[in-house]
Each structure stands twice: as C-alpha cells, then as structure tokens.
Design a protein around this motif. Structure first.
Motif, PDB file in Angstrom:
ATOM      1  N   ILE A 146       0.935  -1.144   0.058  1.00  0.00           N
ATOM      2  CA  ILE A 146      -0.033  -0.054   0.149  1.00  0.00           C
ATOM      3  C   ILE A 146       0.899   1.150  -0.146  1.00  0.00           C
ATOM      4  O   ILE A 146       1.702   1.426   0.853  1.00  0.00           O
ATOM      5  CB  ILE A 146      -0.804  -0.096   1.241  1.00  0.00           C
ATOM      6  CG1 ILE A 146      -1.814  -1.235   1.313  1.00  0.00           C
ATOM      7  CG2 ILE A 146      -1.708   1.281   1.485  1.00  0.00           C
ATOM      8  CD1 ILE A 146      -2.279  -1.528   2.738  1.00  0.00           C
ATOM      9  N   LEU A 147       0.524   2.150  -0.738  1.00  0.00           N
ATOM     10  CA  LEU A 147       1.555   3.478  -0.984  1.00  0.00           C
ATOM     11  C   LEU A 147       0.459   4.541  -0.932  1.00  0.00           C
ATOM     12  O   LEU A 147      -0.045   4.955  -1.435  1.00  0.00           O
ATOM     13  CB  LEU A 147       1.977   3.323  -2.469  1.00  0.00           C
ATOM     14  CG  LEU A 147       2.983   4.694  -2.653  1.00  0.00           C
ATOM     15  CD1 LEU A 147       3.890   5.070  -1.724  1.00  0.00           C
ATOM     16  CD2 LEU A 147       3.392   4.597  -3.961  1.00  0.00           C
ATOM     17  N   ASN A 148       1.015   5.079   0.427  1.00  0.00           N
ATOM     18  CA  ASN A 148       0.270   6.454   0.782  1.00  0.00           C
ATOM     19  C   ASN A 148       1.552   7.427   0.469  1.00  0.00           C
ATOM     20  O   ASN A 148       2.631   7.584   1.122  1.00  0.00           O
ATOM     21  CB  ASN A 148      -0.076   6.624   2.186  1.00  0.00           C
ATOM     22  CG  ASN A 148      -1.356   5.674   2.517  1.00  0.00           C
ATOM     23  OD1 ASN A 148      -1.362   5.107   3.732  1.00  0.00           O
ATOM     24  ND2 ASN A 148      -2.201   5.317   1.678  1.00  0.00           N
ATOM     25  N   TRP A 149       1.139   8.312  -0.502  1.00  0.00           N
ATOM     26  CA  TRP A 149       2.153   9.230  -0.950  1.00  0.00           C
ATOM     27  C   TRP A 149       2.852  10.147   0.177  1.00  0.00           C
ATOM     28  O   TRP A 149       4.013  10.582  -0.138  1.00  0.00           O
ATOM     29  CB  TRP A 149       1.833   9.935  -1.988  1.00  0.00           C
ATOM     30  CG  TRP A 149       1.583   9.303  -3.295  1.00  0.00           C
ATOM     31  CD1 TRP A 149       0.347   8.774  -3.627  1.00  0.00           C
ATOM     32  CD2 TRP A 149       2.560   8.856  -4.285  1.00  0.00           C
ATOM     33  NE1 TRP A 149       0.401   7.817  -4.983  1.00  0.00           N
ATOM     34  CE2 TRP A 149       1.664   8.082  -5.314  1.00  0.00           C
ATOM     35  CE3 TRP A 149       3.749   8.883  -4.575  1.00  0.00           C
ATOM     36  CZ2 TRP A 149       2.156   7.380  -6.378  1.00  0.00           C
ATOM     37  CZ3 TRP A 149       4.342   8.192  -5.566  1.00  0.00           C
ATOM     38  CH2 TRP A 149       3.675   7.417  -6.414  1.00  0.00           C
ATOM     39  N   ASN A 150       2.028  10.593   1.123  1.00  0.00           N
ATOM     40  CA  ASN A 150       2.285  11.470   2.146  1.00  0.00           C
ATOM     41  C   ASN A 150       3.505  10.788   2.865  1.00  0.00           C
ATOM     42  O   ASN A 150       4.275  11.537   3.641  1.00  0.00           O
ATOM     43  CB  ASN A 150       1.258  11.858   3.126  1.00  0.00           C
ATOM     44  CG  ASN A 150       0.633  10.536   3.664  1.00  0.00           C
ATOM     45  OD1 ASN A 150       0.024   9.525   2.999  1.00  0.00           O
ATOM     46  ND2 ASN A 150       0.536  10.458   4.894  1.00  0.00           N
ATOM     47  N   ARG A 151       3.898   9.552   2.909  1.00  0.00           N
ATOM     48  CA  ARG A 151       4.606   8.619   3.571  1.00  0.00           C
ATOM     49  C   ARG A 151       6.075   8.625   2.812  1.00  0.00           C
ATOM     50  O   ARG A 151       7.163   8.352   3.423  1.00  0.00           O
ATOM     51  CB  ARG A 151       4.361   7.143   3.862  1.00  0.00           C
ATOM     52  CG  ARG A 151       3.212   7.300   4.896  1.00  0.00           C
ATOM     53  CD  ARG A 151       2.709   5.657   4.925  1.00  0.00           C
ATOM     54  NE  ARG A 151       1.795   5.607   5.986  1.00  0.00           N
ATOM     55  CZ  ARG A 151       2.127   4.834   7.131  1.00  0.00           C
ATOM     56  NH1 ARG A 151       3.152   4.255   7.025  1.00  0.00           N
ATOM     57  NH2 ARG A 151       1.392   4.546   8.013  1.00  0.00           N
TER      58      ARG A 151
END
Ligand SMILES: [Zn+2]
Length: 635
Positions: A146-151
C-alpha cells in the motif's frame, strides 16, 4: 487513527552552519510562494522494487532558490485525523545540489522540518531517503504493498498544498499490477509515470500494488466509473463469488440515490486482502484505501462483521471529502486539524456506511435490528459516558485514535463517535420522518448537503450552524438543542428515542447475537460482556471487564489469563457448560487465573445464563428500520 507526533512550533535561535542562517521553526502557514509549479513540478520517483522486504526509496528533485530553505515531511494525515506522519520511517536522508552533498539539519522543535542553505545559482535540490515501509504499521508483504504518498515525500515548507505541484512515478516490483485514482498513467516496463498533480491530490490518491490482483468494474455511466481494485496475498482469495460482486455493483447506484450527486469521475475502491496488514479503511475523494483479512471477500462471516468497510469509505467521498468541517480543512499537512465536528464527519458516516451496506444487500436489510441491538447494548454499559460528553471524544480524537490498553469503556474511545454517531443520526433520520409524516428523511437532507449534482473533486466546508440550518430546511426543529443535549452535554444514556419511534425495543435473551458472534471470530475474541462482564482475547486473556459486572465484583482485571473454570482447564465449551450449570445453582464459579507469575482463584457469582442483546418489535407501530434499510435505487 494511528500514531501520534507533536507539532509544537516555537521560534528559536539555531546555530549557524555554512555561511547563512538556517530558517527557524515558526507557526506553520501556507503563504510561501511555491517553487514547484505545474510547469516546473517537483519530481518524485518511488522505487518500490524492494517492497517485499519492507524497503522503498524515494528520490525527489525539489525546485528551490538560493538561500535558507526548509522542506517538510507531512505530519497531519487527512482521513487519519491526526499528526500521524510516520517520521520514524524516514532513514538515509541525502541532500545534494549540483551533484555535491549538502548539509541538512532537522528542526529541533518541529521535527517534521528540515533546513538547508541552498548555494548561490542552484535551482533544484536532489533529495533521497529510504522508507522503512513496515515500522510500525505493516504496509507491504512479499506479494502486495500500500502506498500512501504522504509517507514518501518532502515538500517546500509553508506552501499551499493546492498550489505546489508534483510529477510522481513509481517503479513496481516485476510482474506486479497497480490501482490508483492518479491521472495520466504512462507505463513503460516496471515504471509508471503519472501526470503533474497538486500535492493535495497526490496525497489524496493512494496506490495499491501487488502480484495477485483483479480489477473489477462495478459501475459505469458514460466516462464515469467505479472500479474495485483487489490485491491479495494469496491468489485464491481473489475468487470472489459473483453473488457478492453483484451486491457491490449496487453500491454506486445506492450512493447516488442517497446523495443525489457525484463529485468524482472515476472512483477506485482499493482493497488489500492480507492477514499480515491490519484492518483499516482510509477515505479519499476519488478512491479509498481498504485493508482487510485474507478471506474478507470469500467468507460471509467477514461481510457480516465488517461489510460496511467499502461502503463507509465510498460514502466519505461525499461526506468528509466533498463536505468537510471547516476546521478539518487545512491548507497543508503541517497545519493542525481541529477534530470536534467528527460527530458529523465520522458519526453520520458510520450511519450512512452501514445504511449502504444494508441497502446494497452486502448485509441483509432484515438484519439491521440485530446489528443495532449490539450497538445499543455496548453504549448502554459504558461508565465513561457519565463524565465525558461525546464532544470530548471528537475533540481529543487524535489522541483517542492512538489509545490502546485496558478499560476503553471507562476512558471512552474514538469508536464512540462512530457508534454513538450512528444512533444520533438514526435519531435525526427517524425524527425527520416522523415530523414530515414520511415525506422526507435524512436522504432529503443529504441531497441538499451534497448539492450541486455534479462537480469535480472539490471541498466545500461547513460549520455546526450550517448543518443545523440545512436540517431545519428539511424539517423545522430546534436542531441546535437536539445536538447540544446529545453531543455537547454529558449524556449518561446513549440516544434511544429513535428506537421506540422506529417501532422496536431492546431485550436480552440467551440466543447469541449474530453480529457479536461474527465479530468474535473476526477479531479472535470471546464476548461475555452482558453475562459475566468479560471480554477475552487470545489464550483466554482478559481484555476488559465491565464495571459493576459479576467479574468486576469478584476482582477480575485486564491482563489476567483464565487458566481454569470450576477446576476444568479453560475452553469456550467449558465456560459455556459452567454457565449453564450455574443457572441452577446458588454457589459462585471459581475462575483460576494467572497474572505476572502468580495464580489466584476468583469466585464469580453469576447465575443468569448466556445473555445477548436483540431488538424486538413493538406491536402496532410501523417498522421504520425496514423502510430505511430497503433498497432505494432502481433495480
Ligand atoms: Zn470514516
């Protein structure tokens, strides 16, 4: 929802390095002119080829000007409603200008901020860091991520996230597919480049990827569509029964009927099926990040227990993303959010997500009373509500989302403004129906709330007064006093007026409640809350004890492990047998427990047999719950 960090911001003197003073930590604002524009965006390449071992590399080229410059890591996470940006996941930070390493320094007060002095003539900085993907949340396995761009990014401090632009790319592990609402994908081999987007849209557009996946188009109307992108740790978990898919195909039509509007063109329900990744749902404007156990789509029990996961997050596109409390709408990810109105954002959405799960048939509409019974009973046995009004749980949400450990019913939890929010909005819905003799309902309010009928993914903010005014347009009433009593003042009892109004009452019998049973198996707990007053976790460890219950009065406490009951080694069946026997005796039941290396016996006096909550019809009154949960969209 998860971790906590602090964003204290004080102006302090910093030691100098290089020849110029570094920027000082200050109150975050969004007034700085961004160097990263649509014509000259910040590029971000995320190398996810090592996702299987929990590592990714983020490489950015950040437009800058010479002199002191500060870049920041997103702290406040939309949808998580707190300063949950996982700072500890950052490692191996490297900054270079014109190919030469550049010294950087973390701000001593705002640890999300990093200071550099950009040499004369330099127009871009090359910044790279390694992302420790799985600390502490598990976000990747050898088969999916899962890729949350804010991370995985830095951006220029104090800029407006609507005005600072990114051009994102990802390099996928070989053979992996992906799903996202990000526009303009161009794939070449394992690399996918996306169109330039403002930072707020990038953070609002997670990307799921994995080895085993299925893209299922659930609904289409012209160019608008709703896609279910499923990724699984095991390929067999993608064998989703057609019958269940048919129910999810009803989600867009039912939501469109509920709200009478649409604020997305293509919507992606991203779903990761993995026992390794925790259960979670995070809303976005044109997508949602849903995480569920391996067998979520193949085991009917999971749909019963948590069939509102996708429907809740889908509903948030209207309620939460399009319409959002003013104080939750910030101009960038460093400015603190104020969470008081989560009783609308999450509370109403808990009701609507459940309602959509029943209207679509993901759960049987006729089961709603049984579902409600479990909710009423839980809130009715919560001592924390005698001192803490619901508004305090929403105001303190960033902390309560993080709360773990014992006695949640004494402390109250973030779950309260979800569950109690559902009762509150059911109360409002039934009241509107009663006052308008069935001509109007909460659906009527939602049509006004989410007008006009068609826009792109924009945000329209509201205040408490706006909500009360709109409700008054639908059904004149003192809505301010209505919410004051139920939300802003201590309410020793959860709302119950709506139950009688809807033609039902709460009763307890020895028959298990089907939702409590489904949750017991999904969450690996044993629920004896309404009999002994016990919630047991794995290996019969006491997770919680209900205040004033028989177990409480005997002295049982969280953390104890129940070893034996009346001399027999503890199993669920033994407890069931002993409970039945105790109905016909007057003596106490002996619970042998182990705690911190010691063994003790506690004498529990309980003779009421198995006890579970249910709703029972009140004769002669119309069944409003059946009307509310019946399908509303055309077949
Ligand atoms: Zn929610």
């Amino acid at each position: 929802m998860k971790r906590l960090a602090s964003i204290a911001c004080l102006a302090l003197s910093l030691p100098l390095f290089g020849t110029a003073a570094v920027a000082l930590a200050a109150e975050p604002n969004a007034n700085a002119r961004p160097f990263a524009t649509q014509d000259n965006p910040e590029t971000l390449v995320l190398d996810a080829r090592d996702a299987g071992r929990g590592l990714m590399t983020a490489t950015m080229r950040i437009p800058v000007a010479s002199g002191p410059f500060t870049f920041v890591y997103p702290a406040w996470t939309p949808g998580e409603h707190g300063p949950t940006g996982p700072l500890a996941d950052l490692s191996q930070i490297k900054v270079a200008a014109n190919g030469q390493p550049l010294e950087w320094r973390r701000d001593p007060v705002d640890m999300y901020a990093f200071h550099v002095v950009v040499p004369r003539g330099v127009r871009t900085l090359d910044v790279q860091f390694t992302v420790l993907v799985n600390s502490p949340d598990v976000m990747s396995t050898p088969n999916l991520a899962i890729l949350n761009w804010n991370r995985v990014l830095f951006y220029q401090a104090d800029t407006n996230s609507h005005h600072v632009y990114f051009k994102p790319s990802i390099i996928l592990p070989e053979g992996w597919g992906y799903g996202t609402a990000l526009p303009g994908p161009q794939q070449s081999g394992q690399r996918v480049d996306f169109a330039e987007v403002p930072l707020n849209m990038l953070v609002d557009s997670p990307l799921d990827c994995g080895r085993y996946y299925k893209h299922i188009e659930l609904w289409r109307q012209g160019s608008a569509y709703h896609m279910l992108d499923v990724f699984a740790d095991k390929p067999q978990d993608l064998e989703i029964p057609d019958e269940l898919i048919a129910k999810y195909r009803r989600l867009a039509p039912e939501a469109l009927a509920l709200y009478g509007s649409r604020h997305w063109n293509d919507y992606h329900s991203l779903l990761e099926l993995s026992d390794v990744i925790g259960f979670q749902g995070i809303e976005h404007h044109q997508s949602s990040d849903n995480r569920a156990p391996d067998d979520f789509m193949t085991n009917p029990r999971d749909q019963l227990a948590a069939g509102d996961l996708l429907t809740h997050e889908f509903s948030h596109s209207w309620n939460g993303k399009y319409r959002r409390p003013r104080e939750l709408t910030t101009l960038n990810f460093q400015i603190p959010m104020q969470t008081a109105l989560l009783w609308v954002y999450e509370g109403m959405n808990q009701y609507l997500g459940d309602l959509l799960s029943f209207r679509t048939g993901v759960r049987k509409p006729g089961d709603y009373p049984e579902y409600l019974a479990a909710l009423y009973a839980r809130l009715a046995s919560e001592p924390g509500r005698n001192t803490e009004p619901l508004i305090d749980t929403t105001t303190a949400a960033p902390y309560l989302y993080e709360a773990t450990g014992s006695y949640p019913s004494i402390r109250r939890t973030s779950g309260d403004f979800y569950g109690e929010g559902e009762l509150l909005w059911l109360d409002a819905d039934t009241l509107i129906r009663e006052k308008t003799h069935g001509r109007k309902s909460l659906d009527t309010f939602l049509h006004l709330y989410s007008a006009p009928a068609l826009t792109g993914p924009i945000t329209k903010t509201y205040t408490r007064a706006d909500i009360e005014r709109l409700l008054n347009e639908v059904a004149p009433n003192d809505w301010h006093a209505f919410f004051q009593k139920r939300v802003y003042e201590v309410a020793p009892m959860a709302p119950t007026d709506e139950l009688a109004r809807a033609g039902w009452r709460l009763v307890y019998t020895s028959k298990p409640n089907k939702f409590i049973t489904a949750r017991e198996t999904l969450s690996h707990v044993t629920d004896r809350w309404y009999s002994y007053g016990l919630l047991l976790g794995k290996e019969a460890t006491v997770m919680d004890v209900r205040e004033d219950s028989p177990a409480w009065q005997a002295g049982l406490a969280p953390g104890m492990k129940i070893v034996a009951v009346d001399g027999q080694a503890f199993t669920g069946d033994v407890l069931k047998y002993v409970t039945t026997q105790a109905e016909h005796s007057s003596g106490p039941t002996a619970f042998l427990v182990r705690q911190d290396g010691w063994y003790h016996t506690y004498q529990v006096s309980y003779h009421g047999g198995p006890k579970y909550p249910h709703l029972e019809r009140v004769a002669g009154q119309a069944d409003m719950l059946a009307q509310i949960m019946a399908p509303h969209a055309g077949q």
